[in-house]
Design an enzyme around this catalytic site. Structure first.
Site, short mmCIF file in Angstrom:
data_model
loop_
_atom_site.label_atom_id
_atom_site.label_comp_id
_atom_site.label_asym_id
_atom_site.label_seq_id
_atom_site.Cartn_x
_atom_site.Cartn_y
_atom_site.Cartn_z
N SER A 1 23.23 -1.50 27.62
CA SER A 1 22.18 -0.50 27.39
C SER A 1 20.97 -1.16 26.74
CB SER A 1 22.71 0.61 26.49
OG SER A 1 21.63 1.32 25.92
N ASP B 1 18.77 4.14 36.85
CA ASP B 1 18.00 5.38 36.99
C ASP B 1 17.76 5.76 38.45
OD1 ASP B 1 17.91 5.62 34.25
OD2 ASP B 1 15.97 4.64 34.06
C1 S3P Z 1 15.82 2.74 29.17
C2 S3P Z 1 17.08 2.27 29.34
C3 S3P Z 1 18.09 2.91 30.19
C4 S3P Z 1 17.45 3.89 31.17
C5 S3P Z 1 16.44 4.78 30.51
C6 S3P Z 1 15.33 3.94 29.89
C7 S3P Z 1 14.90 2.03 28.25
O1 S3P Z 1 19.00 3.62 29.38
O2 S3P Z 1 18.44 4.67 31.79
O3 S3P Z 1 15.86 5.65 31.45
O4 S3P Z 1 13.68 2.30 28.28
O5 S3P Z 1 15.38 1.19 27.50
P1 S3P Z 1 20.26 2.87 28.69
O6 S3P Z 1 19.72 1.85 27.78
O7 S3P Z 1 20.99 3.95 27.97
O8 S3P Z 1 21.03 2.31 29.84
#
Ligand code: S3P
Length: 432
Positions: A166, A314
């Site tokens: 993440s 996404d």
């Molecule tokens: C994001 C990370 C992703 C993504 C979100 C934006 C970011 O989430 O799904 O739309 O800007 O760091 P995760 O870090 O929970 O995977």
């Protein structure tokens, strides 16, 4: 009464060229780093969407001067050590990126704050961020969900193996590490988007990346700089998929971010049979970007799993729609994270596409889709999730009847000009 927008096209073809709005992840980080840094930061092509505006509002409450005029933003910050105590709660709205990254930033600041969110965000897990931050000495009260009360203070460094891939968790730790004593080390199980790391360097920070390991030494003071935000490939993905599905289509996408940690959609489209060309590419802004040209061709199903998942997380709702038009089976695995997005995207995508006649089944960590299946019209819920709303609108390009989209206004979270762009590139070849 639930707001409903009806979309219908008569034998459309996707043609032309669009420049999608600025990248959401990069826009948030530009505001955050511009506010942490001392001095002036000028952001160009900022995403003027609801989520990113929440991030701006929060920093204004912390005493940062932010002058926003559409996609132009000028930040004048006294630096984070001079932020003022907020007088009311800091509201992240629907934005998971705002909430999770702010937890890392606020924990290591001098201010005390209460972070809140809307109903959907208040049901999304925060422990993945608060657990490592608490190991650094952060004082966060309230449990796994917003609202959380953060007492800012001095943190210590951390060596952390991330259990989930993440970028939000990684970024929260790196922001906290920027202000902690000593060197913080984050190890990822699969590489997630690295916009924070790249932008920290743009603001003058020393940060070391080696494969899945990132290291940052605390106590660095950042200086304001200029940031140009490339177009969001997650937004372009909706029209790239539309082009791939609608016979005879060919469309160009200008100045789209081509960061290797974000371009899984290109690999998937190519493997399924679509022609995707990168016509021009530069990387003078800290982030690679360029022009993508997509041309329709017959589609075949594929398996999407493993390390590619974080690079297209996404895009999975729109990829599921694409798979309904591909020959054979598409299996999406290792994507359990979809269950904790703005809505449970595995359950939501499956239930909405089924309403149109798609052959799609949910699994614990993904979906199985059989194609090709002709789709009918119907009324689809967005669940207040922008990516579900856009999936429904794009479906209307291939359905036999109209699509009604419930709560369509959520689309402005990441793509305020989505319907204008849809009108621009979807050309009808037949009168009603
Ligand atoms: C994001 C990370 C992703 C993504 C979100 C934006 C970011 O989430 O799904 O739309 O800007 O760091 P995760 O870090 O929970 O995977």
């Amino acid at each position: 009464m639930t707001e409903l927008k009806t979309v219908q096209f008569h034998k459309p073809v996707i043609r032309g060229s669009i420049k999608v709005p600025g990248d959401k992840s990069i826009s948030h980080r530009a505001i955050m780093l511009g506010s942490i840094a001392e001095g002036k930061t000028v952001v160009t092509d900022f995403l003027n969407g609801v989520d990113c505006l929440r991030t701006i509002d929060i920093f204004r409450q912390l005493g940062v001067s932010i002058d926003q005029n559409g996609t132009d933003v000028i930040i004048e910050s006294p630096g984070m050590k001079n932020w003022v105590q907020p007088t009311k709660d800091l509201y992240a709205g629907n934005s998971g990126t705002t909430a999770r990254l702010m937890l890392g930033i606020l924990s290591a600041s001098k201010v005390n704050s209460v972070l809140t969110g809307d109903e959907s965000l208040s049901g999304r897990p925060m422990k993945r961020v608060t657990t490592p931050l608490e190991k650094m000495g952060a004082c966060i009260e309230g449990g796994d969900f917003l609202p959380l009360t953060i007492t800012g203070g001095k943190l210590k460094s951390l060596e952390y193996n991330m259990p989930v891939a993440s970028a939000q968790v990684k970024s929260a730790i790196l922001f906290a590490g920027l202000n902690a004593d000593g060197e913080t080390v984050v190890k990822e199980s699969a590489i997630s988007r690295d916009h924070t790391e790249r932008m920290l360097k743009q603001f003058g920070a020393q940060i070391h990346q080696d494969g899945s390991t990132t290291k940052i030494v605390g106590g660095q003071v950042l200086k304001g700089t200029d940031v140009t935000v490339p177009g969001d490939i997650s937004s372009a993905a909706f029209f790239m998929v539309a082009t791939a599905m609608v016979e005879g289509s060919c469309c160009e996408f200008k100045d789209v971010g081509l960061n290797p940690t974000r371009i899984g959609i290109i690999e998937v489209l190519r493997t399924m049979g679509t022609k995707v060309e990168i016509v021009e590419q530069t990387s003078d802004l800290g982030e690679p970007y360029g022009t993508i040209r997509v041309s329709q061709a017959p589609l075949r199903g594929m398996e999407i799993s493993g390390e590619i998942i974080p690079t297209l997380i996404d895009e999975l709702p729109i990829i599921a729609l694409l798979a309904t038009q591909a020959d054979g089976k598409t299996i999406i695995k290792d994507a359990a994270e979809l269950r904790v997005k703005e809505t449970d995207r595995i359950a939501a995508v499956t239930s909405e596409l089924k309403k149109l006649g798609a052959k799609i089944e949910a699994t614990a960590d993904g979906m199985i889709i059989e194609g090709p299946t002709p789709l009918t019209g119907g009324i689809l819920k967005s669940y207040g999730d922008h990516r579900l709303g856009m999936m429904a609108a794009i479906a209307s390009l291939i359905t036999t009847g109209p699509i009604g989209i419930e709560e369509h206004s959520c689309i402005s979270i990441s793509y305020p000009t989505f319907f204008e762009h849809l009108e621009t590139v979807a050309l009808e070849t037949e009168e009603e």
